[in-house]
Design a protein around this motif. Structure first.
Motif, PDB file in Angstrom:
ATOM      1  N   ASP A 105      37.191  49.603  42.826  1.00  0.00           N
ATOM      2  CA  ASP A 105      38.411  49.330  42.055  1.00  0.00           C
ATOM      3  C   ASP A 105      38.539  47.848  41.701  1.00  0.00           C
ATOM      4  N   LYS A 106      37.551  47.339  40.994  1.00  0.00           N
ATOM      5  CA  LYS A 106      37.530  45.919  40.638  1.00  0.00           C
ATOM      6  C   LYS A 106      37.888  45.661  39.174  1.00  0.00           C
ATOM      7  N   SER A 107      38.507  46.641  38.514  1.00  0.00           N
ATOM      8  CA  SER A 107      39.062  46.365  37.195  1.00  0.00           C
ATOM      9  C   SER A 107      40.251  45.425  37.347  1.00  0.00           C
ATOM     10  N   PRO A 108      40.656  44.759  36.268  1.00  0.00           N
ATOM     11  CA  PRO A 108      41.784  43.827  36.378  1.00  0.00           C
ATOM     12  C   PRO A 108      43.036  44.518  36.914  1.00  0.00           C
ATOM     13  N   THR A 109      43.756  43.813  37.782  1.00  0.00           N
ATOM     14  CA  THR A 109      45.016  44.332  38.285  1.00  0.00           C
ATOM     15  C   THR A 109      46.079  44.204  37.194  1.00  0.00           C
ATOM     16  N   ARG A 110      47.222  44.814  37.401  1.00  0.00           N
ATOM     17  CA  ARG A 110      48.229  44.905  36.344  1.00  0.00           C
ATOM     18  C   ARG A 110      49.033  43.614  36.167  1.00  0.00           C
ATOM     19  N   ARG A 111      49.030  42.744  37.174  1.00  0.00           N
ATOM     20  CA  ARG A 111      49.833  41.523  37.048  1.00  0.00           C
ATOM     21  C   ARG A 111      49.148  40.371  37.760  1.00  0.00           C
ATOM     22  N   ILE A 112      49.643  39.178  37.487  1.00  0.00           N
ATOM     23  CA  ILE A 112      49.005  37.984  38.054  1.00  0.00           C
ATOM     24  C   ILE A 112      49.086  38.004  39.578  1.00  0.00           C
ATOM     25  N   GLY A 113      48.115  37.339  40.164  1.00  0.00           N
ATOM     26  CA  GLY A 113      47.994  37.313  41.624  1.00  0.00           C
ATOM     27  C   GLY A 113      46.770  38.069  42.092  1.00  0.00           C
ATOM     28  N   GLY A 114      46.341  39.072  41.315  1.00  0.00           N
ATOM     29  CA  GLY A 114      45.095  39.782  41.608  1.00  0.00           C
ATOM     30  C   GLY A 114      44.011  39.302  40.662  1.00  0.00           C
ATOM     31  N   ILE A 115      42.845  39.920  40.728  1.00  0.00           N
ATOM     32  CA  ILE A 115      41.767  39.510  39.824  1.00  0.00           C
ATOM     33  C   ILE A 115      42.063  39.999  38.414  1.00  0.00           C
ATOM     34  N   ASP A 116      41.683  39.197  37.446  1.00  0.00           N
ATOM     35  CA  ASP A 116      41.822  39.611  36.059  1.00  0.00           C
ATOM     36  C   ASP A 116      40.438  39.889  35.487  1.00  0.00           C
ATOM     37  N   ASN A 117      40.308  39.820  34.168  1.00  0.00           N
ATOM     38  CA  ASN A 117      39.032  40.099  33.508  1.00  0.00           C
ATOM     39  C   ASN A 117      37.900  39.249  34.074  1.00  0.00           C
ATOM     40  N   ARG A 118      38.171  37.981  34.365  1.00  0.00           N
ATOM     41  CA  ARG A 118      37.137  37.073  34.875  1.00  0.00           C
ATOM     42  C   ARG A 118      36.690  37.473  36.273  1.00  0.00           C
ATOM     43  N   GLY A 119      37.658  37.919  37.073  1.00  0.00           N
ATOM     44  CA  GLY A 119      37.299  38.380  38.416  1.00  0.00           C
ATOM     45  C   GLY A 119      36.495  39.663  38.372  1.00  0.00           C
ATOM     46  N   SER A 120      36.831  40.547  37.422  1.00  0.00           N
ATOM     47  CA  SER A 120      36.060  41.787  37.310  1.00  0.00           C
ATOM     48  C   SER A 120      34.626  41.488  36.895  1.00  0.00           C
ATOM     49  N   HIS A 121      34.436  40.473  36.058  1.00  0.00           N
ATOM     50  CA  HIS A 121      33.075  40.082  35.673  1.00  0.00           C
ATOM     51  C   HIS A 121      32.301  39.548  36.875  1.00  0.00           C
ATOM     52  N   TYR A 169      46.103  34.688  32.302  1.00  0.00           N
ATOM     53  CA  TYR A 169      45.724  35.942  32.948  1.00  0.00           C
ATOM     54  C   TYR A 169      45.311  36.915  31.854  1.00  0.00           C
ATOM     55  N   LEU A 170      44.086  37.434  31.947  1.00  0.00           N
ATOM     56  CA  LEU A 170      43.566  38.339  30.917  1.00  0.00           C
ATOM     57  C   LEU A 170      43.347  39.718  31.528  1.00  0.00           C
ATOM     58  N   ARG A 171      44.164  40.679  31.062  1.00  0.00           N
ATOM     59  CA  ARG A 171      44.096  42.036  31.622  1.00  0.00           C
ATOM     60  C   ARG A 171      43.035  42.902  30.967  1.00  0.00           C
ATOM     61  N   TRP A 172      42.384  42.408  29.937  1.00  0.00           N
ATOM     62  CA  TRP A 172      41.369  43.208  29.240  1.00  0.00           C
ATOM     63  C   TRP A 172      40.337  43.753  30.222  1.00  0.00           C
ATOM     64  N   ASP A 173      40.051  45.031  30.116  1.00  0.00           N
ATOM     65  CA  ASP A 173      39.065  45.681  30.975  1.00  0.00           C
ATOM     66  C   ASP A 173      37.750  45.790  30.210  1.00  0.00           C
ATOM     67  N   SER A 174      36.707  45.159  30.721  1.00  0.00           N
ATOM     68  CA  SER A 174      35.406  45.128  30.041  1.00  0.00           C
ATOM     69  C   SER A 174      34.511  46.304  30.397  1.00  0.00           C
ATOM     70  N   LEU A 175      35.069  47.346  30.989  1.00  0.00           N
ATOM     71  CA  LEU A 175      34.250  48.485  31.400  1.00  0.00           C
ATOM     72  C   LEU A 175      33.461  49.058  30.229  1.00  0.00           C
ATOM     73  N   GLY A 176      34.079  49.102  29.047  1.00  0.00           N
ATOM     74  CA  GLY A 176      33.365  49.596  27.874  1.00  0.00           C
ATOM     75  C   GLY A 176      32.137  48.765  27.561  1.00  0.00           C
ATOM     76  N   GLU A 177      32.243  47.444  27.765  1.00  0.00           N
ATOM     77  CA  GLU A 177      31.086  46.573  27.549  1.00  0.00           C
ATOM     78  C   GLU A 177      29.980  46.892  28.552  1.00  0.00           C
ATOM     79  N   PHE A 178      30.356  47.184  29.796  1.00  0.00           N
ATOM     80  CA  PHE A 178      29.341  47.509  30.816  1.00  0.00           C
ATOM     81  C   PHE A 178      28.556  48.758  30.413  1.00  0.00           C
ATOM     82  N   PHE A 179      29.274  49.789  29.974  1.00  0.00           N
ATOM     83  CA  PHE A 179      28.614  51.038  29.595  1.00  0.00           C
ATOM     84  C   PHE A 179      27.732  50.842  28.362  1.00  0.00           C
TER      85      PHE A 179
END
Length: 739
Positions: A643-659, A597-607
């Motif tokens: 609100d598609k940034s990674p969720t705080r814990r497993i079970g929701g989307i992580d970095n890959r889901g946000s991509h 599970y990767l919590r990294w938020d790639s929003l900075g990469e998008f901008f």
């Protein structure tokens, strides 16, 4: 090599690198439809190490010196570089990377702590090129324009992040030196003409040691020299250990042993020794003989303690030091990792804002939050954090739903003010005088020093200062808000910068603009007061303070500095687009390896990517690059609103889901746009497919969570394994391939 419609996307480290394995294939596929090529260059810590030792590697193992190549490219008008966060390596990190590379079959040499032979000195010199902030001074051939994008600020106001409550009775404070530190000992000169300087140490017996020669400087350049007295430092630290104990608050040290790669590890070592005085008094010789340095932290000592003759006695001394001293702030209470375990674990620009956001508290050994004495030895910028603490203690926590913003214009072009992260910092071996001498033999700067003192110099080119002032005026004109130069007239370096400001500001039309000069602590209070009124204020700062402010204010305003837009208009016309801070990257990697599970938020990469496409369109006339920029910007807005940034814990989307969701919204925007019918037609099928198969793709991405993941290495992952881990949805991969 970079061509007309080429963007260089950097291959870096830790969580940003893992995210790249997922995100870059999406970007490459989309950009190719617009005739834009994205190439990668490896500037990771491991890649930089390998580039230093080609003669020790097989033909297949050798890598190009990508950093040197990008440094040359940054001087060209065609430069378009997206720079992700990279490791600014402390010595323990460097050693860990070397060990991993050796385990992977790369025959790179060990790091020589105390080089004696010519070969060892050569190896050490090569590794010194890799340590600390080795990347940024090379690529940053322009000044910094960093701010929260409007969409991020709007999201933070609509969905305010949690802020810890501040009590008027909070005992949290900053402790800093009142004399004998870098700020108080600083001397500064403006160089009248192009010259070559020498830095030398004249010992008390009259012998002279050249510390640095061939130091080329240009007319108008600001050159500074200063030192920290080890005697004053040790006295100060002993007082703060006692103070924290007396006030019953946590003791924490806040340094930057990564970027300040020479000075701050030494200071950190003095903190460790001051916290455990009896340990080092009794067993210091034994520790030194075993190659154990306090500069590497308590963790390194404990890892090697079993090999010592008096291992049990040393362990007991450590336990007694922890029991008798004040409670230590913790990096990880559950695992017993203290503030003093690893020099690179507590980095001031990330740790202090996090403490302020948490109501002035840090975690203690008991797993609870407590008021803290934040020890920041050098007083240059410590007052910024004390002013922030005082404001919150008086007025309560900031409210992200209502506060204004503090964007930054930072002086950093051509390694401006790169204090401590270069080859002009020295631990003094003998008592004497350090002198900076010009080509004619005239002494420009001199300091009386004692053994163990830390002496350092820095340079700031006139052209960089002039460009910085111009950028500040442009931002003030574009936004209509006050621009405050955070300069202290009582500090030698800043006094010279104020002189430059008075010289160059009249070159610009400032009518109707509010351009102010304030000392850093005063500027902090001014900016906080305006923030509380919902007003914006541009902070115009030097390089180190740029680093601090671009974490402090974003962490308070929008919850993280990873969501900032960071543009570096390169002085020769190119563009460098940075993607946010990587301070939390190590914890994210650990979670991926343990839980996939990767919590990294790639929003900075998008901008950064949108700004890069826009710059490319303007520089090359590629209209489709502008379409990519505009549609990506709108897609990012949808991404935030949904609100598609990674969720705080497993079970929701992580970095890959946000991509995946960014890819979906971007494809929909491209399919719907009217500026390029051919491009819209190319993306319509993909947009339909991704929307139709959304639930399947998300299920495939979430299904892998909860199990360990093997990416083949921390510092140098295996590309095949990392790709498999970061692209686990066959449905998504097939849809993307259909483009």
């Amino acid at each position: 090599m970079a061509g007309k419609s080429t963007i260089i996307y950097t291959h870096t480290d830790e969580a940003p690198l893992l995210a790249t394995y997922s995100f870059l294939p999406i970007v490459q596929a989309y950009a190719a439809q617009a005739g834009v090529e994205l190439e990668t260059r490896d500037i990771s810590l491991a890649g930089r190490i390998l580039a230093q030792f080609p003669e020790r590697l097989t033909e297949e193992q050798r890598v190009d010196d990508a950093l040197a190549e990008l440094g040359r490219l940054a001087e060209e008008p065609s430069a378009n570089i997206i720079k992700l966060p990279n490791i600014s390596a402390s010595v323990p990190q460097l050693k860990a990377a070397i060990a991993e590379l050796q385990s992977q079959g790369y025959e790179v040499p060990d790091y020589p702590e105390s080089p004696v032979t010519d070969e060892e000195k050569d190896v050490r010199a090569r590794y010194d090129k890799v340590k600390g902030s080795a990347v940024n001074p090379v690529l940053r051939q322009g000044n910094s324009d960093r701010r929260a994008p409007a969409s991020v600020k709007a999201y933070a106001k609509a969905h305010p992040h949690r802020m810890g409550a501040w009590s008027p009775e909070s005992k949290t404070n900053v402790a800093t030196m009142s004399g004998g530190d870098f700020r108080s000992n600083e001397k500064s000169v403006v160089i009248p003409a192009d010259d070559t300087l020498t830095i030398r140490l004249v010992a008390q017996d009259g012998s002279t040691t050249v510390l640095k020669d061939g130091l080329k400087v240009l007319a108008g350049e600001v050159v500074d020299g200063t030192f920290m007295s080890v005697k004053a430092l040790r006295a100060f630290l002993a007082e703060q250990v006692a103070r924290a104990k007396e006030e019953d608050v946590l003791f924490s040290a806040h340094l930057k042993a990564t970027m300040m790669k020479v000075s701050d590890p030494i200071i950190f070592g003095h903190v460790v020794q001051s916290f455990f005085p009896e340990l080092f008094e009794k067993y210091g010789d034994q520790l030194r003989a075993a190659g154990i340095s306090p500069n590497d932290g308590l963790g390194a000592l404990l890892a090697k303690v079993d090999a010592l003759p008096d291992a049990e006695a040393v362990k007991t001394a450590v336990e007694q030091g922890l029991a008798q001293g004040p409670a230590l702030a913790m990096v990880n209470s559950d695992k017993g990792i203290t503030n003093l375990h690893v020099p690179s674990d507590v980095i001031i620009d990330a740790s202090m804002p996090a403490m302020i956001r948490a109501g002035g508290k840090m975690w203690g050994p008991d797993g609870a939050e407590h008021d803290t004495l934040a020890v920041i030895p050098d007083s240059s910028y410590a007052g910024v954090y004390q002013a922030a603490i005082d404001d919150c203690r008086t007025n309560g926590a900031l409210d992200p739903a209502t506060i204004g913003s503090v964007p930054n214009v930072g002086l950093m072009a051509k390694a401006a003010e790169e204090y401590g992260s270069h080859d002009k910092t020295f631990e003094i071996p003998v008592a004497g005088t350090v002198e900076v001498v010009d080509g004619s033999g005239q002494v420009l700067i001199s300091h009386e020093v004692e053994p163990g003192d830390i002496w350092r110099a820095c340079q700031t080119k006139d052209a960089s200062i002039r460009d910085w002032i111009a950028l500040a005026v442009r931002r003030a004109r574009a936004t209509g808000v006050p621009a405050v130069f955070w300069l202290d007239a009582d500090r030698a370096h800043d006094a010279n910068l104020i002189g430059k400001l008075e010289q160059y500001l009249p070159e610009h039309d400032t009518e109707g603009l509010e351009i102010l000069v304030m000392a850093p602590a005063e500027a902090t209070s001014y900016s906080f007061a305006r923030m509380r009124q919902g007003l914006d204020t541009i902070s115009v700062t030097g390089n180190v303070l740029r680093d601090y402010n671009t974490d402090l204010f974003p962490i308070l305003e929008v919850g993280t500095s990873a969501k900032m837009l960071s543009i570096v208009p390169l002085m020769n016309g190119g563009g460098l687009f940075e993607t946010g801070a990587g301070g939390s990257a190590p914890k994210h990697v650990q979670q991926l390896v343990e839980e996939n599970y990767l919590r990294w938020d790639s929003l900075g990469e998008f901008f950064a990517l949108a700004a890069s496409f826009e710059h490319l369109a303007q520089a090359t006339g590629n209209a489709r690059a502008q379409v990519l920029a505009d549609t990506l910007d709108r897609a990012t807005g949808t991404f935030l609103n949904e609100d598609k940034s990674p969720t705080r814990r497993i079970g929701g989307i992580d970095n890959r889901g946000s991509h995946f969701y960014l890819a979906l919204y971007w494809a929909q925007e491209l399919a719907a746009q009217s500026d390029d019918a051919e491009l819209a037609a190319a993306f319509a099928p993909l947009a339909a497919t991704l929307a139709a198969k959304e639930s399947t793709i998300v299920e495939e991405l979430v299904a892998v969570q909860g199990q360990p993941a093997d990416v083949g290495g921390y510092y140098r992952p295996d590309d095949e394994r990392a790709t498999a881990v970061m692209r686990p949805s066959a449905t998504f991969n097939e849809a993307l391939a259909s483009l």
